[in-house]
Motif scaffolding. Structure first.
Motif, PDB file in Angstrom:
ATOM      1  N   LEU A   1       9.796 -39.529 -29.070  1.00 28.46           N
ATOM      2  CA  LEU A   1       9.922 -38.464 -28.084  1.00 28.46           C
ATOM      3  C   LEU A   1      11.032 -37.514 -28.494  1.00 28.46           C
ATOM      4  O   LEU A   1      12.134 -37.943 -28.841  1.00 28.46           O
ATOM      5  N   ALA A   2      10.741 -36.214 -28.450  1.00 28.24           N
ATOM      6  CA  ALA A   2      11.753 -35.209 -28.783  1.00 28.24           C
ATOM      7  C   ALA A   2      12.925 -35.337 -27.820  1.00 28.24           C
ATOM      8  O   ALA A   2      12.742 -35.474 -26.609  1.00 28.24           O
ATOM      9  N   SER A   3      14.141 -35.305 -28.359  1.00 26.34           N
ATOM     10  CA  SER A   3      15.327 -35.500 -27.524  1.00 26.34           C
ATOM     11  C   SER A   3      16.234 -34.279 -27.487  1.00 26.34           C
ATOM     12  O   SER A   3      17.336 -34.339 -26.958  1.00 26.34           O
TER      13      SER A   3
ATOM     14  N   GLY B   1       3.252 -29.498 -22.698  1.00 24.02           N
ATOM     15  CA  GLY B   1       3.841 -29.561 -24.027  1.00 24.02           C
ATOM     16  C   GLY B   1       3.039 -30.450 -24.949  1.00 24.02           C
ATOM     17  O   GLY B   1       2.146 -31.198 -24.525  1.00 24.02           O
ATOM     18  N   ARG B   2       3.377 -30.392 -26.211  1.00 26.56           N
ATOM     19  CA  ARG B   2       2.743 -31.267 -27.191  1.00 26.56           C
ATOM     20  C   ARG B   2       3.057 -32.727 -26.863  1.00 26.56           C
ATOM     21  O   ARG B   2       4.033 -33.037 -26.171  1.00 26.56           O
ATOM     22  N   CYS B   3       2.255 -33.628 -27.387  1.00 24.05           N
ATOM     23  CA  CYS B   3       2.505 -35.055 -27.236  1.00 24.05           C
ATOM     24  C   CYS B   3       3.931 -35.369 -27.668  1.00 24.05           C
ATOM     25  O   CYS B   3       4.371 -34.954 -28.744  1.00 24.05           O
ATOM     26  N   GLY B   4       4.678 -36.081 -26.818  1.00 26.31           N
ATOM     27  CA  GLY B   4       6.045 -36.447 -27.142  1.00 26.31           C
ATOM     28  C   GLY B   4       7.097 -35.485 -26.639  1.00 26.31           C
ATOM     29  O   GLY B   4       8.293 -35.696 -26.863  1.00 26.31           O
ATOM     30  N   SER B   5       6.695 -34.460 -25.907  1.00 25.16           N
ATOM     31  CA  SER B   5       7.650 -33.461 -25.402  1.00 25.16           C
ATOM     32  C   SER B   5       8.127 -33.771 -23.989  1.00 25.16           C
ATOM     33  O   SER B   5       8.700 -32.915 -23.322  1.00 25.16           O
ATOM     34  N   ASP B   6       7.934 -34.987 -23.529  1.00 22.93           N
ATOM     35  CA  ASP B   6       8.168 -35.352 -22.127  1.00 22.93           C
ATOM     36  C   ASP B   6       9.581 -35.019 -21.648  1.00 22.93           C
ATOM     37  O   ASP B   6       9.762 -34.455 -20.560  1.00 22.93           O
ATOM     38  N   TRP B   7      10.605 -35.381 -22.427  1.00 22.96           N
ATOM     39  CA  TRP B   7      11.981 -35.114 -21.993  1.00 22.96           C
ATOM     40  C   TRP B   7      12.285 -33.621 -21.998  1.00 22.96           C
ATOM     41  O   TRP B   7      13.021 -33.119 -21.139  1.00 22.96           O
ATOM     42  N   GLN B   8      11.726 -32.916 -22.973  1.00 20.89           N
ATOM     43  CA  GLN B   8      11.958 -31.466 -23.030  1.00 20.89           C
ATOM     44  C   GLN B   8      11.356 -30.777 -21.810  1.00 20.89           C
ATOM     45  O   GLN B   8      11.979 -29.894 -21.212  1.00 20.89           O
ATOM     46  N   LEU B   9      10.148 -31.178 -21.433  1.00 22.25           N
ATOM     47  CA  LEU B   9       9.526 -30.608 -20.237  1.00 22.25           C
ATOM     48  C   LEU B   9      10.358 -30.923 -19.001  1.00 22.25           C
ATOM     49  O   LEU B   9      10.519 -30.076 -18.109  1.00 22.25           O
ATOM     50  N   ALA B  10      10.896 -32.148 -18.947  1.00 19.64           N
ATOM     51  CA  ALA B  10      11.692 -32.537 -17.786  1.00 19.64           C
ATOM     52  C   ALA B  10      12.965 -31.702 -17.687  1.00 19.64           C
ATOM     53  O   ALA B  10      13.356 -31.280 -16.588  1.00 19.64           O
ATOM     54  N   GLU B  11      13.637 -31.448 -18.805  1.00 20.46           N
ATOM     55  CA  GLU B  11      14.869 -30.664 -18.762  1.00 20.46           C
ATOM     56  C   GLU B  11      14.604 -29.255 -18.266  1.00 20.46           C
ATOM     57  O   GLU B  11      15.304 -28.749 -17.365  1.00 20.46           O
TER      58      GLU B  11
END
Length: 578
Positions: A213-215, A397-407
């Motif tokens: 996941l992107a951080s 977002g792309r797969c793995g962008s969960d934290w970025q979307l949350a921020e």
């Protein structure tokens, strides 16, 4: 624009939590307590009734299908182990087949804000009990948008993780290859906390996977795609709400990039208009073949439509979907995310029951394609329409962008000034998003009151330094505002006075990199200065103030409440931002 409660919203808030009992399908005499300590200790939650809880019935909103689960679903066990307390199970569109909340023999779940309108589905009950404050969070499932549409229609947050992040073992499937367990809360930070607690690879789930996941956050400047010609099915009120949302994203540092959305529409149409619908039939094939008459319409027709397709038909549909995914990929170049309406319209329950297929399809116009193309998504509240109904947007977002979307989603949600669900409670302070492990550069918050406001002549000085709009709010009632003479462009002066002598003044709070702060302060001309400014919520930020000697000949405009109101009253041609 800071949201002001609409009369229709207040009138629709239920008098107590026993209102709309059809939202619950199973509430034990005693909740299922989690461990005494844990990161979720003290939080109450509910689960959609297609998710197993040991010793409790699982119905999937079909009495003939019901069974008593012998073990907790993996995700339920993780939440209990983290200290959360399970309050019960919630109603849904039967077999998670629908986006509106009316397809249940246990009754239609009403909207938490206005009970004449649909709640959204299929996770209708889970969204309702969160929106009305009966639990702190709830689990739903999402195949075609069931974890997002109910969030958008009930003024809450709906997090649809990247596929496979949350185990689906112990979940009655709808279309197993694309199903996701979803999370409903009233704040983005809590949704991220629940996701961080429950995620993890599960070998017992054939579609579980370990994902990097992107951080790193998207940043102060970001580019978002949006439909070049968005469809609202005649709902011009929703169109106006989406336009407002796009402007707010721009204020937060976003650059809007219109894109041709036809490829995503083509994907969405495949979910029910191709052999992919065979997944719906396969999910409950044994039960459906033996008890078809026990399934309500239109669920029976939708599931039954998957029966005639051959294996070759399904392979052809999967190949077609792969080709569409290839066509969609170039649209992401140069984009951080996409933004769409969570739902393009908000029908009444009466209208939905009269036209259940067409109106349901409209609700999925911007959701059906997301899981098929392996994207992550987050639905966040955006505004209340003039008719009192809530409107939400979805960040994709792309797969793995969960934290970025949350921020970004948290920044957006707090900029709206909305309250939580149907409770009327204000949003708490923003919290660090779980999962963002890389520290962002230090930043400083600055309150602006005049020519630096959004759309005003000097606002570019903020944008040039990568500043982002955090909130539109007011000062504490200890200030007076003056229109300064002989200033170019026209500017106000804000003066702190003794308690009881001042009023609340409209401000915007911006945040910029600390490295840019010095160059910004250097641009501030006398008699203005930067000092500590008290905000209405009791916090303090840096902000524009004025020397008392400079107020000779200045007009006291405190009674107008802010610079925008002054310009609107005296020089509307200078009001660049409505």
């Amino acid at each position: 624009m800071v949201h002001q409660s609409h009369p229709a919203q207040a009138a629709a808030i239920p008098p107590d939590t026993s209102w709309a009992p059809e939202a619950w399908l199973h509430q034990p005499d005693q909740p299922l307590a989690g461990t005494r300590s844990g990161v979720l200790s003290g939080l109450r939650f509910a689960v959609k009734d297609n998710i197993d809880v040991a010793g409790w019935p699982t119905t999937a909103a079909c009495p003939a299908f019901a069974y008593t689960a012998t073990a907790h679903a993996t995700v339920v066990q993780k939440l209990l182990d983290a200290g959360a307390s399970l309050q019960g199970k919630t109603n849904l569109d039967q077999f998670a087949c629908g986006l509106n909340g009316t397809r249940s023999p246990y009754g239609s779940v009403p909207n938490a804000i206005n009970p004449l309108h649909v709640s959204g589905g299929s996770s209708s009950g889970s969204a309702y009990v969160v929106a009305t404050g009966q639990v702190e969070f709830a689990l739903g499932t999402d195949t075609a948008g069931s974890g997002r549409v109910p969030a958008g229609l009930n003024n809450i947050v709906g997090l649809k993780p990247s596929r496979g992040l949350l185990s689906a073992r112990g979940v009655v499937p709808a279309a197993q290859a694309v199903d996701c367990v979803s999370i409903f809360t009233t704040t983005v930070a809590r949704a991220a906390q629940v996701l961080a607690t429950a995620l993890g690879y599960d070998a017992a789930d054939p579609y579980s996977r370990s994902l990097p996941l992107a951080s790193t956050p998207f940043g102060a400047r970001f580019r978002f795609g949006l439909p070049a010609t968005p469809e609202f099915f005649g709902d011009e009120t929703a169109r106006a709400a989406f336009d407002e949302a796009i402007q707010r994203l721009k204020d937060l540092g976003g650059e809007a990039v219109p894109i041709d959305f036809s490829v995503f529409t083509a994907c969405a149409d495949m979910l029910y208009g191709s052999a992919l619908v065979a997944q719906r039939y396969e999910a409950i094939r044994g039960f459906f073949d033996a008890h078809e008459a026990e399934v309500i319409e239109p669920v029976r027709s939708i599931v039954g439509a998957g029966r005639p397709y051959s294996a070759a038909d399904l392979v052809a549909a999967q190949t077609r979907l792969a080709a569409l995914a290839q066509q969609a990929d170039p649209l992401w170049r140069g984009l951080d995310l996409m933004v769409v309406p969570t739902a393009p319209t908000h029908p009444t329950i009466e209208a939905m029951l009269a036209d259940p297929v067409v109106l349901n399809r409209q609700l999925g116009a911007y959701t059906n394609f997301v899981n098929l193309l392996d994207y992550a998504a987050l639905s966040v509240p955006s505004s209340f329409r003039p008719d009192g109904l809530p409107f939400g947007i979805t960040l994709i977002g792309r797969c793995g962008s969960d934290w970025q979307l949350a921020e970004l989603g948290q920044r957006y949600h707090h900029a709206t000034g909305l309250t939580q669900g149907a409770t009327g409670r204000p949003l708490p302070e923003p919290q660090p998003i779980t999962g963002l492990t890389l520290a962002a550069p230090p930043r400083v918050r600055v309150a602006v009151v005049g020519a630096h406001l959004s759309g005003m002549p000097l606002n570019g000085q903020l944008n040039e330094r990568g500043a982002t709009l955090i909130s539109r709010t007011h000062t504490a009632p200890v200030y007076r505002l003056y229109a300064l003479p002989n200033t170019t462009p026209p500017k106000p002066g804000l003066l702190r006075v003794a308690p009881g002598e001042g009023e609340r003044i409209e401000i915007e709070v911006w945040e910029m990199p600390l490295s840019e702060y010095g160059s910004f302060v250097a641009l501030v001309p006398a008699p203005l200065s930067i000092g500590s400014l008290q905000v209405a919520d009791g916090s303090s930020v840096q902000g524009f103030l004025c020397e008392p000697l400079a107020l000779q000949g200045a007009a006291d405009i405190t009674h107008l409440g802010g610079w925008r109101a002054y310009l609107a009253a005296t020089a509307p041609e200078r009001l660049a931002f409505p």
